[in-house]
Design a protein around this motif. Structure first.
Motif, PDB file in Angstrom:
ATOM      1  N   HIS A  67      27.829  41.652  34.187  1.00  0.00           N
ATOM      2  CA  HIS A  67      28.978  41.678  35.096  1.00  0.00           C
ATOM      3  C   HIS A  67      30.287  41.980  34.378  1.00  0.00           C
ATOM      4  N   LEU A  68      30.427  41.581  33.101  1.00  0.00           N
ATOM      5  CA  LEU A  68      31.721  41.754  32.433  1.00  0.00           C
ATOM      6  C   LEU A  68      31.918  43.208  32.037  1.00  0.00           C
ATOM      7  N   PHE A  69      33.079  43.716  32.295  1.00  0.00           N
ATOM      8  CA  PHE A  69      33.501  45.045  31.879  1.00  0.00           C
ATOM      9  C   PHE A  69      32.793  46.143  32.663  1.00  0.00           C
ATOM     10  N   TYR A  70      31.509  45.982  32.930  1.00  0.00           N
ATOM     11  CA  TYR A  70      30.766  47.052  33.555  1.00  0.00           C
ATOM     12  C   TYR A  70      30.960  47.133  35.054  1.00  0.00           C
ATOM     13  N   ARG A  71      31.534  46.118  35.658  1.00  0.00           N
ATOM     14  CA  ARG A  71      31.783  46.214  37.097  1.00  0.00           C
ATOM     15  C   ARG A  71      32.982  47.087  37.396  1.00  0.00           C
ATOM     16  N   GLY A  72      33.851  47.239  36.376  1.00  0.00           N
ATOM     17  CA  GLY A  72      34.983  48.117  36.560  1.00  0.00           C
ATOM     18  C   GLY A  72      35.971  47.632  37.590  1.00  0.00           C
ATOM     19  N   ARG A  73      36.044  46.302  37.805  1.00  0.00           N
ATOM     20  CA  ARG A  73      36.964  45.802  38.812  1.00  0.00           C
ATOM     21  C   ARG A  73      38.365  45.680  38.232  1.00  0.00           C
ATOM     22  N   SER A  74      39.343  45.660  39.074  1.00  0.00           N
ATOM     23  CA  SER A  74      40.722  45.558  38.628  1.00  0.00           C
ATOM     24  C   SER A  74      41.104  44.098  38.444  1.00  0.00           C
ATOM     25  N   ALA A  75      42.174  43.899  37.687  1.00  0.00           N
ATOM     26  CA  ALA A  75      42.630  42.543  37.423  1.00  0.00           C
ATOM     27  C   ALA A  75      43.243  41.924  38.674  1.00  0.00           C
ATOM     28  N   VAL A  91      23.199  53.153  35.585  1.00  0.00           N
ATOM     29  CA  VAL A  91      24.540  52.957  36.150  1.00  0.00           C
ATOM     30  C   VAL A  91      24.432  52.673  37.644  1.00  0.00           C
ATOM     31  N   LEU A  92      25.116  51.623  38.083  1.00  0.00           N
ATOM     32  CA  LEU A  92      25.179  51.367  39.525  1.00  0.00           C
ATOM     33  C   LEU A  92      25.921  52.501  40.208  1.00  0.00           C
ATOM     34  N   SER A 135      29.601  51.177  37.013  1.00  0.00           N
ATOM     35  CA  SER A 135      30.089  52.373  37.700  1.00  0.00           C
ATOM     36  C   SER A 135      30.138  53.499  36.681  1.00  0.00           C
ATOM     37  N   HIS A 136      30.276  54.731  37.192  1.00  0.00           N
ATOM     38  CA  HIS A 136      30.387  55.873  36.297  1.00  0.00           C
ATOM     39  C   HIS A 136      31.669  55.789  35.476  1.00  0.00           C
ATOM     40  N   GLU A 137      32.732  55.277  36.090  1.00  0.00           N
ATOM     41  CA  GLU A 137      33.995  55.129  35.378  1.00  0.00           C
ATOM     42  C   GLU A 137      33.876  54.103  34.253  1.00  0.00           C
TER      43      GLU A 137
END
Length: 372
Positions: free
Chosen positions: A20-28, A121-122, A322-324
């Motif tokens: 979940h960390l870093f790879y979800r690409g969610r914003s702060a 990659v999800l 995510s790809h990003e």
């Protein structure tokens, strides 16, 4: 590594990864912060250390660290995972210019090694499932730069785009995606080099089928590597390496080729031994070209060693979110791998770059490369 780890991280549990960390690409999210006043004063410093520590650990151990909210809570700090994701993402966004400059510099040299490896990659297109994406890796021995880029595809269009302006020697394995390098319009500007490590592996796989014949070829290949070790141990110049290879390696290669051609009429094409013989002869010209230039390597092991943390990472986490996010990982791998091949402490280098990059002119950005 010689640096003090973040106090809030239980380094003893560093092998417990989480996807979940870093790879979800969610914003702060500011709502994720609830800090006691003494901690707030040191937030900037703690933020920097989390970013640095995560980047260094992700490469050196092959996966993202599990930042458990409970660990921070016990330290009097409540940090949402999205907050940490945002810190890391924003930090990398500020370093895109450095990343782009490193990739460009690597491709302006006259010798590059390339390889690729997969990463799940999800994808939003198929919720709940993963897409098989690819990290494309490059290593410039002259520039001492290793770089990664992410793409959804493993098709030839990716290395074609990557090498569109490159002129020089390209070392790769026999994956069909590199066959375009043999076409006339490419062979005019690119010299294709093979990888003896790949050829050797085919013979190793055939030991059970043809133990005597396979062992004979493997011992001969071992002699080729003995020549390379002699050159390395004596710190030979490129000219000296070429002369050594022309005197000894070429003779060994001629003997191997003659022996393989003798076996060719007797092999079973689909067996392990037949596959090994056909692979070597089919790519013999590319496999032998390294003897023509002292700066060229006998194999692609340097780039394979560079992508090893990614292979380890596939076992430590499930997917990129995510790809990003996968491309952001490619940036981290680029920085860390280049530090590794230059024997530079990645933690100290990143800390220095975070301070120095904002005031660096584009004309001087190469001064920030680990090799410099």
């Amino acid at each position: 590594m010689n640096y003090q780890p973040i106090q809030a991280i239980n380094v003893g549990n560093i092998q417990h990864w989480a996807s979940h960390l870093f790879y979800r690409g969610r914003s702060a999210s500011a709502s994720g912060l609830n800090l006691p006043s003494p901690v707030k004063k040191n937030l900037s410093k703690s933020k920097e250390r989390i970013i640095l520590h995560h980047s260094a650990v992700q490469f050196s151990t092959g996966g993202p660290v599990q930042f458990s909210p409970g660990i921070y809570t016990r330290q009097g700090v409540k940090l949402a995972e999205s907050t940490i994701n945002g810190w890391i993402s924003n930090s990398l966004d500020k370093k895109i210019v450095l990343y782009d400059a490193m990739v460009k510099s690597a491709l302006t040299g006259d010798y590059i090694q390339v390889d690729e490896t997969s990463i799940p990659v999800l994808t939003k297109d198929k919720p709940g499932s993963t897409h098989k994406g690819y990290f494309w890796a490059g290593h410039s021995p002259p520039g001492k730069i290793a770089f990664f880029l992410y793409d959804k595809s493993r098709a030839a269009k990716v290395p074609k785009r990557l090498l569109s302006d490159f002129k020089g020697a390209v070392q790769c394995d026999a994956y069909v995606g590199y066959d375009f390098l043999d076409k006339p319009d490419w062979s005019k500007k690119v010299t294709k080099l093979g990888c003896f490590a790949h050829a050797r592996r085919y013979f190793e796989k055939s030991l059970a089928d043809e133990p005597e014949n396979a062992k004979e070829i493997m011992l001969a290949i071992q002699k080729l590597y003995q020549v390379e070790r002699i050159a390395h141990n004596h710190n030979f110049t490129f000219d000296q390496i070429k002369n050594l290879r022309q005197r000894f390696s070429v003779r060994i290669l001629d003997a191997i080729e003659k022996r393989l051609k003798e076996h060719l009429p007797e092999i079973l094409p689909k067996g392990n031994w037949g596959t090994a013989v056909q692979y070597a002869l089919r790519h013999w010209v590319e496999l032998c070209r390294y003897t023509e230039d002292g700066q060229w390597n006998i194999d692609n092991n340097l780039i394979e060693n560079t992508i090893r943390p990614i292979a380890i990472g596939r076992r430590n986490y499930l997917f990129a979110g995510s790809h990003e996010a996968a491309q952001r990982s490619a940036m981290i791998y680029t920085f860390m791998a280049t530090c590794k091949i230059n024997n530079v402490n990645p933690y100290e280098w990143l800390k220095w770059v975070m301070v120095t990059l904002p005031d660096t002119k584009m004309s001087e950005i190469e001064n920030l490369f680990p090799a410099n």
